[in-house]
Design a protein around this motif. Structure first.
Motif, PDB file in Angstrom:
ATOM      1  N   LYS A 183      12.587  44.833  15.166  1.00  0.00           N
ATOM      2  CA  LYS A 183      11.474  44.099  14.547  1.00  0.00           C
ATOM      3  C   LYS A 183      10.448  43.700  15.614  1.00  0.00           C
ATOM      4  N   ARG A 184      10.946  43.176  16.736  1.00  0.00           N
ATOM      5  CA  ARG A 184      10.038  42.798  17.827  1.00  0.00           C
ATOM      6  C   ARG A 184       9.304  44.024  18.374  1.00  0.00           C
ATOM      7  N   GLY A 185      10.046  45.110  18.598  1.00  0.00           N
ATOM      8  CA  GLY A 185       9.430  46.330  19.104  1.00  0.00           C
ATOM      9  C   GLY A 185       8.397  46.886  18.148  1.00  0.00           C
ATOM     10  N   THR A 186       8.682  46.793  16.844  1.00  0.00           N
ATOM     11  CA  THR A 186       7.747  47.272  15.822  1.00  0.00           C
ATOM     12  C   THR A 186       6.451  46.449  15.841  1.00  0.00           C
ATOM     13  N   GLU A 187       6.605  45.142  15.979  1.00  0.00           N
ATOM     14  CA  GLU A 187       5.426  44.256  16.017  1.00  0.00           C
ATOM     15  C   GLU A 187       4.578  44.529  17.259  1.00  0.00           C
ATOM     16  N   MET A 188       5.229  44.716  18.390  1.00  0.00           N
ATOM     17  CA  MET A 188       4.491  44.989  19.628  1.00  0.00           C
ATOM     18  C   MET A 188       3.806  46.353  19.568  1.00  0.00           C
ATOM     19  N   ALA A 189       4.487  47.335  18.970  1.00  0.00           N
ATOM     20  CA  ALA A 189       3.891  48.665  18.833  1.00  0.00           C
ATOM     21  C   ALA A 189       2.663  48.614  17.920  1.00  0.00           C
ATOM     22  N   ALA A 190       2.793  47.906  16.799  1.00  0.00           N
ATOM     23  CA  ALA A 190       1.675  47.804  15.848  1.00  0.00           C
ATOM     24  C   ALA A 190       0.458  47.185  16.514  1.00  0.00           C
ATOM     25  N   HIS A 191       0.683  46.201  17.382  1.00  0.00           N
ATOM     26  CA  HIS A 191      -0.412  45.546  18.114  1.00  0.00           C
ATOM     27  C   HIS A 191      -1.165  46.557  18.977  1.00  0.00           C
ATOM     28  N   MET A 192      -0.458  47.624  19.401  1.00  0.00           N
ATOM     29  CA  MET A 192      -1.068  48.665  20.233  1.00  0.00           C
ATOM     30  C   MET A 192      -1.502  49.874  19.410  1.00  0.00           C
ATOM     31  N   GLY A 193      -1.480  49.743  18.070  1.00  0.00           N
ATOM     32  CA  GLY A 193      -1.885  50.858  17.218  1.00  0.00           C
ATOM     33  C   GLY A 193      -0.843  51.947  17.128  1.00  0.00           C
ATOM     34  N   LEU A 194       0.434  51.562  17.277  1.00  0.00           N
ATOM     35  CA  LEU A 194       1.522  52.532  17.261  1.00  0.00           C
ATOM     36  C   LEU A 194       2.574  52.154  16.227  1.00  0.00           C
TER      37      LEU A 194
END
Length: 317
Positions: A183-194
């Motif tokens: 969940k944390r990795g998904t949120e951080m990726a989304a912040h980078m457009g990923l």
């Protein structure tokens, strides 16, 4: 002198063991510390390619360090310090004998199983009517064994418990940590457009405490898609734009190499090696949102060894 590390053979104070993986050389110090050197080796189709990729080790090591720091509120991790851009020092833990793979999308291995008509993976059902790279209603956990030699194998939760690889109370904790980390990795990726499509985590114990170990959320352990255009590509039945080392596999396939018997490794020219290096730097900047600072690689092996020795001297002072 070389500007890429493909092999280390350090003799470190207090060294008790050395493990050489496809990419990492891991030194055991006094049976309490691990010194993990992320080399510039690159592998594809379970084969280590003949030339190293300058800066690749730095890219992977620094991405892993960033995500370990960003998740230490979820559970403690093995990292103690990064004395060199290519090196992580951490506590020696006893690894659990399973790797926790979590998948948010029907891609890679899960898709290959699905395409063959299977609707269960590791005892977890997959809905009917899905297309490659569709998002699962909820992320699914598909553990694998940790093979000392050869390929890891899928293993259901029930089999893990039956074989006593992990006891039930601890396994439930590993599942909980895996979901929270993803969940944390998904949120951080989304912040980078990923999109963090799927990834794996490894855990270990020191005493009674569970630690997150090894690397996390790097392009070698995770699959990323670009968020922009994902829905359009899915609707049109197009391939997704990936952020991974897939381009290296594609180059090998185009040059008639897939690691099969009798196939000859194509020549890795200076131009190709430099192109791969630039792609890894692009991966770093896309995933972290930070500009990549190139370390001095005029004599990288000496630099790494000296930084490790400085750390050990200071740590045991």
């Amino acid at each position: 002198m070389s500007n890429a590390i493909t092999k280390t053979s350090f003799k470190l104070p207090g060294q008790t063991d050395l493990y050489v993986g496809k990419v990492r050389d891991v030194y055991h110090i006094k049976d309490e510390l691990l010194i993990m050197v992320t080399t510039d080796r690159i592998s594809a189709f379970d084969v280590v390619l003949p030339r190293g990729i300058p800066y690749k080790g730095q890219v992977l090591n620094q991405i892993a360090a960033k995500f370990l720091d960003a998740t230490e509120d979820i559970l403690p991790n093995w990292k103690i310090a990064t004395p060199d851009p290519m090196v992580t020092v951490g506590r020696l833990c006893e690894p659990f004998k399973v790797e926790m793979v979590i998948r948010g999308y029907l891609s890679g291995h899960a898709w290959r199983e699905y395409k063959e008509g299977k609707r269960m993976i590791c005892g977890v059902p997959m809905p009917e009517g899905m297309k490659e790279n569709d998002k699962f209603p909820e992320p699914i956990i598909t553990p694998t064994t940790k093979a000392a030699v050869g390929h890891d194998e899928d293993i259901p939760r029930e089999e893990i418990l039956k074989q006593g690889l992990v006891d039930e109370a601890e396994y439930l904790k590993l599942e909980d940590y895996t979901r929270k980390l993803y969940k944390r990795g998904t949120e951080m990726a989304a912040h980078m457009g990923l999109i963090l499509v799927d990834t794996k985590y490894e855990f270990g114990k020191d005493g009674d405490e569970i630690y997150l170990i090894d690397e996390i959320h790097t392009p070698d352990s995770s699959r990323y898609f670009y968020l922009e255009g994902y829905e359009r590509r899915q609707a049109a039945g197009e391939s997704q734009k990936q952020l991974s080392k897939e381009f290296v596999r594609e180059w090998l396939i185009a040059n008639n190499f897939q690691g099969k018997e009798g196939q000859v490794m194509p020549e890795m020219t200076d131009l190709f090696v430099n192109q791969v290096s630039e792609r890894y730097i692009e991966l770093y900047e896309s995933i972290t949102g930070s500009k990549f600072e190139r370390a001095d690689i005029s004599d990288v092996l000496t630099r790494v060894e000296q930084n490790i020795l400085k750390f050990i001297t200071a740590y045991y002072r």
